[in-house]
Design a protein around this motif. Structure first.
Motif, PDB file in Angstrom:
ATOM      1  N   GLY A 156     -16.718   1.007   5.485  1.00 46.78           N
ATOM      2  CA  GLY A 156     -16.446  -0.264   5.659  1.00 46.78           C
ATOM      3  C   GLY A 156     -15.036  -0.634   5.086  1.00 46.78           C
ATOM      4  O   GLY A 156     -14.118  -1.442   5.665  1.00 46.78           O
ATOM      5  N   GLY A 157     -14.775   0.137   3.943  1.00 49.12           N
ATOM      6  CA  GLY A 157     -13.464  -0.096   3.175  1.00 49.12           C
ATOM      7  C   GLY A 157     -13.458  -1.417   2.556  1.00 49.12           C
ATOM      8  O   GLY A 157     -12.351  -1.780   1.809  1.00 49.12           O
ATOM      9  N   MET A 158     -14.568  -2.217   2.450  1.00 48.84           N
ATOM     10  CA  MET A 158     -14.489  -3.526   1.587  1.00 48.84           C
ATOM     11  C   MET A 158     -14.109  -3.347   0.082  1.00 48.84           C
ATOM     12  O   MET A 158     -13.742  -4.217  -0.700  1.00 48.84           O
TER      13      MET A 158
ATOM     14  N   LEU B 297     -10.526  -0.070   0.100  1.00 51.19           N
ATOM     15  CA  LEU B 297      -9.317  -0.602   0.389  1.00 51.19           C
ATOM     16  C   LEU B 297      -8.187  -1.433  -0.538  1.00 51.19           C
ATOM     17  O   LEU B 297      -7.241  -1.574  -1.101  1.00 51.19           O
ATOM     18  N   PRO B 298      -9.302  -2.660  -1.173  1.00 52.72           N
ATOM     19  CA  PRO B 298      -8.610  -3.412  -2.393  1.00 52.72           C
ATOM     20  C   PRO B 298      -8.270  -2.498  -3.592  1.00 52.72           C
ATOM     21  O   PRO B 298      -7.352  -2.549  -4.215  1.00 52.72           O
TER      22      PRO B 298
ATOM     23  N   MET C 116       0.705  -1.322  -0.109  1.00 55.01           N
ATOM     24  CA  MET C 116       0.114   0.009   0.210  1.00 55.01           C
ATOM     25  C   MET C 116       0.862   1.145   0.004  1.00 55.01           C
ATOM     26  O   MET C 116       1.706   1.230   0.657  1.00 55.01           O
TER      27      MET C 116
ATOM     28  N   ASP D  94     -12.010   8.231   7.936  1.00 57.45           N
ATOM     29  CA  ASP D  94     -12.731   7.092   8.577  1.00 57.45           C
ATOM     30  C   ASP D  94     -13.773   7.505   9.578  1.00 57.45           C
ATOM     31  O   ASP D  94     -13.740   8.089  10.362  1.00 57.45           O
TER      32      ASP D  94
ATOM     33  N   ARG E 106     -18.339  -6.147   8.041  1.00 57.62           N
ATOM     34  CA  ARG E 106     -17.448  -5.056   7.946  1.00 57.62           C
ATOM     35  C   ARG E 106     -18.209  -3.943   7.015  1.00 57.62           C
ATOM     36  O   ARG E 106     -18.259  -2.709   7.355  1.00 57.62           O
TER      37      ARG E 106
ATOM     38  N   PRO F 200       1.710   5.389   0.941  1.00 55.91           N
ATOM     39  CA  PRO F 200       1.439   5.975   2.046  1.00 55.91           C
ATOM     40  C   PRO F 200       0.250   7.075   1.762  1.00 55.91           C
ATOM     41  O   PRO F 200       0.232   7.687   0.722  1.00 55.91           O
ATOM     42  N   PHE F 201      -0.437   7.350   2.969  1.00 53.90           N
ATOM     43  CA  PHE F 201      -1.688   8.383   2.816  1.00 53.90           C
ATOM     44  C   PHE F 201      -1.632   8.984   4.486  1.00 53.90           C
ATOM     45  O   PHE F 201      -1.125   8.436   5.257  1.00 53.90           O
TER      46      PHE F 201
ATOM     47  N   VAL G  74     -16.940  -9.968   4.673  1.00 49.05           N
ATOM     48  CA  VAL G  74     -17.321  -8.761   4.246  1.00 49.05           C
ATOM     49  C   VAL G  74     -18.749  -8.154   4.686  1.00 49.05           C
ATOM     50  O   VAL G  74     -18.477  -6.939   4.909  1.00 49.05           O
TER      51      VAL G  74
ATOM     52  N   LYS H 118      -5.201  -0.799  -2.981  1.00 51.57           N
ATOM     53  CA  LYS H 118      -3.930  -1.757  -3.181  1.00 51.57           C
ATOM     54  C   LYS H 118      -3.547  -1.760  -4.563  1.00 51.57           C
ATOM     55  O   LYS H 118      -2.319  -2.057  -4.896  1.00 51.57           O
ATOM     56  N   GLN H 119      -4.732  -1.770  -5.492  1.00 55.73           N
ATOM     57  CA  GLN H 119      -4.361  -1.928  -7.080  1.00 55.73           C
ATOM     58  C   GLN H 119      -4.188  -0.490  -7.731  1.00 55.73           C
ATOM     59  O   GLN H 119      -4.097  -0.533  -8.691  1.00 55.73           O
TER      60      GLN H 119
END
Lengths: 163, 264
Positions: B29-31, B34-35, B1, B49, B105, B3-4, B102, B38-39
């Motif tokens: 929830g970030g489901m 977040l993926p 990941m 948040d 969250r 940086p942020f 999933v 990552k991509q």
């Protein structure tokens, strides 16, 4: 850097981390709890499943800072000393694994399943509830069998065994 | 990941202020988020948040309406006796999202604000004529979903809840991609005093849409037979490795008939 604190397997831990640290990374790299595996890193395989405040979640898709203050249970937190958790014992007894890579996630999902659905699980329920866990070796039959017997073995000890 | 900067505000006001800054993204929830990060399909420089805003989670049923807070998890909607009694189709829909982890969250607000063209909740919002509530205003679902991953939400505007009028009858039927569990085609049918609405997710190039020909036929005769012969055009539907547009067009009819039969 930011400070994160959480209770992992009953022990309060606190660390300064980079905000981008995922829970799975935090567990494996900071706490050296390498039983939680990262298979796909894209929220599909379920190998990284842990319990966050008693609920199964995928630790590769949670920021460690996002679960600040939570209670985490990992696969390392299930056994009592040398005595395996009934679900772990069932996976061993019923050949619910071959390479073992997916097994920690399978077991954490299975225990969560019993917590929500009870100890008397039919095969269809088990298969539906295992949707988020992928195994490349077994063809699932023995995993389903192991969850079935593991759930039965948890009967009566469910509460104590769950967390 | 990559940086942020990470923020976890404890009030809606400070969340809105932080979310209004350039290149910030709201984390529920970030489901999906977040993926996606990552991509590198998304690369916000800061995350806001909402998980400390406990007021944003919760379900209430009153005055013929079901109100669900934006931070309510899919698992909680699926398990809610109140929702199941009032709008069983909505509880079913929540229980078919993703997988158990999933659902523990992921949140309704995150799903609706993201407006993924294969997400389930947009179909329910549009079919039930829901109202999307934000920190600034109320938006009718009809005006909310403006295109692929696009909504009427403005910079710094935070979705706080969704109000669903309780229909006379409704059902959701979903043909899932077995790997991703997203809808290849999902059809939500709702019958209420205002008429019949049929919405489709997973199939449209611009996300969720209504099927007027089905709605007209079902308004006269609410039966699977009434729409059996109505062909949905393949134009404007998605083609990918999972299903081509013609297949999806046919599936819309099949799933709509199943939904009509399942409506209660």
């Amino acid at each position: 850097m930011a400070t994160v604190s959480m209770t992992v397997n009953g022990k309060l831990v606190s660390r300064d981390i980079d905000p981008r640290t995922l829970l799975a990374q935090f567990l494996r790299e900071e706490l050296r709890l390498t039983g939680t595996h990262v298979g796909c890193d894209t929220t599909q395989c379920g190998c990284c499943t842990v319990h966050v405040d008693g609920k199964a979640m995928k630790s590769c898709t949670l920021l460690a800072l996002g679960v600040d203050g939570s209670h985490i249970t990992t696969i390392e937190g299930l056994a009592h000393g040398q005595e395996l958790h009934p679900m772990q014992a069932a996976f061993r007894d019923h050949h619910g694994l071959q390479c073992g890579f997916c097994t920690p996630g399978m077991i954490m999902t299975a225990v969560d399943m019993v917590n929500r659905k009870g100890t008397n699980l039919d095969d269809q329920t088990i298969r539906e509830e295992l949707e988020g866990n992928i195994c490349r070796c077994t063809g699932y039959h023995n995993i389903v069998k192991a969850v079935h017997y593991g759930a039965e073995a948890m009967a009566g000890t469910t509460k104590a065994a769950a967390e | 990941m990559y940086p942020f900067t990470y923020h976890r505000p404890d009030s809606l006001g400070s969340a809105a202020a932080l979310a209004g800054s350039a290149d910030a993204k709201i984390l529920a929830g970030g489901m999906t988020l977040l993926p996606t990060m990552k991509q590198r399909l998304a690369a916000p420089t800061s995350l806001v948040d909402l998980n400390s805003l406990s007021d944003l989670a919760g379900i209430s049923v009153a005055g013929g309406k079901v109100t669900i807070g934006a931070m309510t998890r899919h698992a909680d909607v699926a398990a809610s006796e109140e929702v199941r009694k009032a709008i069983p189709a909505l509880a079913d829909l929540a229980g078919w999202i993703g997988d158990p982890m999933v659902r523990h969250r992921g949140t309704i607000g995150g799903s609706v604000a993201n407006n993924d063209p294969a997400a389930d909740y947009p179909a329910a919002c549009l079919a039930l004529g829901a109202t999307i509530v934000t920190n600034m205003r109320e938006i009718a679902a009809d005006d909310f979903f403006t295109g692929l991953f696009d909504t009427a939400l403005e910079e710094g505007e935070i979705l706080t809840g969704i109000v669903f009028p309780i229909p006379a009858k409704a059902a959701y039927q979903k043909f899932r991609n077995p790997a991703s569990r997203y809808a290849i085609v999902g059809v939500f049918v709702a019958q209420s005093a205002a008429g019949v609405r049929v919405t489709v997710t997973g199939a449209g190039e611009n996300g969720v849409f209504r099927v007027a020909s089905f709605e007209e036929a079902l308004a006269k005769d609410f039966s699977a037979k009434a729409i059996e012969g109505i062909v949905v055009p393949a134009e404007g539907l998605n083609s990918d490795i999972h299903a081509d547009a013609v297949y999806r067009a046919n599936l819309i009819n099949v799933m709509a008939r199943r939904a009509v039969e399942a409506a209660r």
